[in-house]
Design an enzyme around this catalytic site. Structure first.
Site, PDB file in Angstrom:
ATOM      1  N   LYS A  45      48.118  12.993  75.717  1.00  0.00           N
ATOM      2  CA  LYS A  45      46.862  13.298  76.223  1.00  0.00           C
ATOM      3  C   LYS A  45      47.113  14.105  77.580  1.00  0.00           C
ATOM      4  O   LYS A  45      47.989  13.806  78.147  1.00  0.00           O
ATOM      5  CB  LYS A  45      45.846  12.127  76.637  1.00  0.00           C
ATOM      6  CG  LYS A  45      44.583  12.522  77.020  1.00  0.00           C
ATOM      7  CD  LYS A  45      43.831  10.993  77.212  1.00  0.00           C
ATOM      8  CE  LYS A  45      42.489  11.299  77.886  1.00  0.00           C
ATOM      9  NZ  LYS A  45      41.555  10.084  77.742  1.00  0.00           N
ATOM     10  N   SER A  78      37.548   9.774  74.968  1.00  0.00           N
ATOM     11  CA  SER A  78      38.225  10.993  75.569  1.00  0.00           C
ATOM     12  C   SER A  78      39.360  11.579  75.156  1.00  0.00           C
ATOM     13  O   SER A  78      39.740  12.730  75.330  1.00  0.00           O
ATOM     14  CB  SER A  78      38.209  11.097  77.074  1.00  0.00           C
ATOM     15  OG  SER A  78      39.079  10.028  77.522  1.00  0.00           O
ATOM     16  N   SER A 109      38.240   5.119  75.195  1.00  0.00           N
ATOM     17  CA  SER A 109      38.736   6.463  74.826  1.00  0.00           C
ATOM     18  C   SER A 109      39.967   6.581  74.120  1.00  0.00           C
ATOM     19  O   SER A 109      40.260   7.726  73.513  1.00  0.00           O
ATOM     20  CB  SER A 109      39.068   7.207  76.175  1.00  0.00           C
ATOM     21  OG  SER A 109      37.928   7.599  76.824  1.00  0.00           O
TER      22      SER A 109
END
Lengths: 70, 468
Positions: B80, B155, B179
């Protein structure tokens, strides 16, 4: 910055005159978020927390992680 | 036989160890899939193709020389885009940090590299991790490989899309309100949020210091355990880092479900849940019972406040993280994230302290509820996966017509800080994966992973993959 007033267009004109780039849409979005946040805070205020200190319950204590490159 | 790009790390590792499969071929396969598929997925923000290939060649020589490091050696992994990689921009999905070049690796990046993993790229995410849908107005939305018109959740949306589509074999995400687990659920993966403090956050962009967790996303729970073995450990540079380590994360895999005490909440977690999702989770609980688990209902009328407390803590911490950027670069935020942060500036110190005290109260309730069971089993996400269009806010609105309830269940376990795993437990009639969440006591991460692994082996829902 956040405001409870409803006249977003007027607020935006004042903000722009003062040098802030805050549109009436910005104010509407902040207002929406404030309403959601206040509903959350109201729920929290209803909990009796008088017997609890604000520490973690286990050994990893919260703190600030260092980041690189900023 | 599963196609190579959809095999688990545990299936691939012996092939690499024996020399039957080269890290170079595996990395070339991953990069070829990125080149061919990412136009439709938008999972990758920064592709590290040259570095990945150079790394693969180095590791291939090392393995040929008999220096095999373990299960992650030669495996392409994605990060990420809030994990620092030395010399590469960490954007956090923002334009404010578009040119934020990291001067060092994050603790977990270094750990993955030390284990021999090959970092193939930095993956798409919600701007500053502030949102649950996976949409990003600056870089475009990550798209769900099962149906590219639908969201990945967030996310860590790019991480989920990349692993689910076979662009890499595992990824790291971060989880402050769900997330890791939400994207894992809707993309058909295993996603694990470990106990708070077990994985270092050094070199990871903060959202909320006391709610942020780093963890793996992979095709199986066993792969998550393998990645945890590499990334966990005390880090003196992270003030939240735990000195205790829960032991090997794969220690209890293969032990099955016999005698495991599974708690099913009688409150909150099945309220307002989509009927297909509820049916899939309840059917999965019966599968666990058939495999020897002892299932009992657990009363938790206070559980509804878990997400409220999570948000009550997260919001003022996030605005503190962003204080300087809000002053210096206010107009570079998307309107939605800026509105969230500016509204959050009104939160008082008293409100924040009240939320921290409420967290103590809540965690004592949860500790008591978990005294008689080993894990709690619940849905991960309460609603079916919305489309990107349904989640896109119209001008001047904060949210689209869908997406507001995605994190209602996951956020509870950011309040507790305990381990929480999402595994695939079925599919909707529309063909979208359904996630089931397995959550346990702090530092009993291996127990949660044992239950997830045993369930996957019994149900085999995780063996299905997107047709791409």
């Amino acid at each position: 910055m956040a405001t409870r007033a409803r006249d977003f267009d007027e607020l935006s004109r004042i903000a722009l005159a003062l040098g802030f780039r805050t549109s009436s849409e910005d104010y509407r979005m902040i207002e929406n978020r404030l309403e959601a946040l206040e509903a959350i805070l109201a729920q929290l205020r209803a909990i009796d927390v008088s017997a609890f200190e604000p520490a973690s319950t286990f050994s990893a204590q919260p703190g600030h992680a260092r980041t690189h490159g900023r | 036989m599963t196609e190579l790009h959809y095999q688990s790390i545990a299936e691939i590792a012996p092939q690499i160890k024996s020399g039957k499969l080269s890290p170079v071929r595996l990395t070339e396969l991953a990069l070829e899939r990125v080149a061919r598929l990412d136009k439709s997925l938008n999972a990758v923000l920064t592709l590290l193709g040259d570095q990945a290939l150079a790394s693969a060649h180095r590791h291939a020589k090392e393995i040929q020389a008999g220096r095999y490091r373990g299960g992650l050696h030669g495996i392409p992994i994605g990060l990420k885009d809030l994990f620092d990689v030395e010399g590469v921009a960490t954007t956090a999905g923002s334009t404010i940090l578009r040119h934020n070049i990291a001067s060092a690796d994050a603790f977990v990046t270094r750990r993955l590299k030390d284990a021999g993993a090959i970092i193939i790229g930095k993956l798409n995410m919600v701007e500053f991790a502030m949102g649950a849908t996976g949409l990003n107005p600056h870089y475009g939305p990550a798209r769900n490989p099962w149906d590219t018109s639908r969201i990945t959740c967030g996310s860590s949306g790019g991480s989920a899309a990349a692993v689910a589509a076979g662009l890499c074999f595992g990824a790291l995400g971060s989880d402050t309100g769900g997330s890791i687990r939400m994207p894992a659920a809707v993309c058909g993966l295993a996603g694990f949020k470990p106990t708070y403090g077990v994985v270092s956050r050094t070199g990871v962009l903060d959202l909320s210091w006391t709610c942020d967790h780093v963890g793996p996303m992979a095709r199986t729970t066993a792969d998550c355990a393998l990645m945890m073995n590499a990334i966990a450990g005390h880090d003196p540079a992270d003030p939240g880092s735990a000195t205790a380590r829960p032991g090997a994360f794969d220690a209890q895999l293969d032990r099955g479900l016999r005698g495991v005490r599974v708690g099913v909440p009688a409150h909150y977690f099945f309220e307002g849940v989509d009927a297909e999702i509820e049916a899939a989770v309840r059917s999965s609980i019966e599968t666990m019972r058939s495999a020897g688990a002892l299932v009992r209902e657990v009363a938790m009328p206070w559980a509804k406040l878990g997400r409220t407390i999570n948000v009550g803590v997260l919001v003022p911490e996030a605005v503190a993280v962003h204080e300087q950027w809000l002053k210096a670069s206010r107009t570079k935020y998307s309107a939605e994230v800026r509105a969230r942060l500016e509204a959050a500036q009104t939160t008082s110190a008293l409100d924040y302290i009240r939320a921290l005290r409420a967290r103590r109260w809540f965690n004592e309730q949860m500790e008591a509820a978990l005294a008689d069971v080993d894990v709690l089993v619940t849905p991960t996400v309460p609603v079916q996966t919305p489309t990107i269009e349904e989640c896109t806010p119209p001008p001047g609105a904060n949210e689209g017509k869908a997406g507001g309830t995605l994190g209602n269940f996951t956020g509870v376990f950011n309040t507790t800080g305990g381990p929480s795993l999402s595994v695939t437990c079925g599919y909707t009639r529309a063909g979208m994966p359904i996630g089931m969440m397995i959550s346990g006591r702090a530092f009993e991460d291996a127990t949660v992973l044992r239950v997830g692994d045993a369930y996957e082996r019994a149900a085999k829902h995780n063996l299905r993959h997107p047709d791409m």
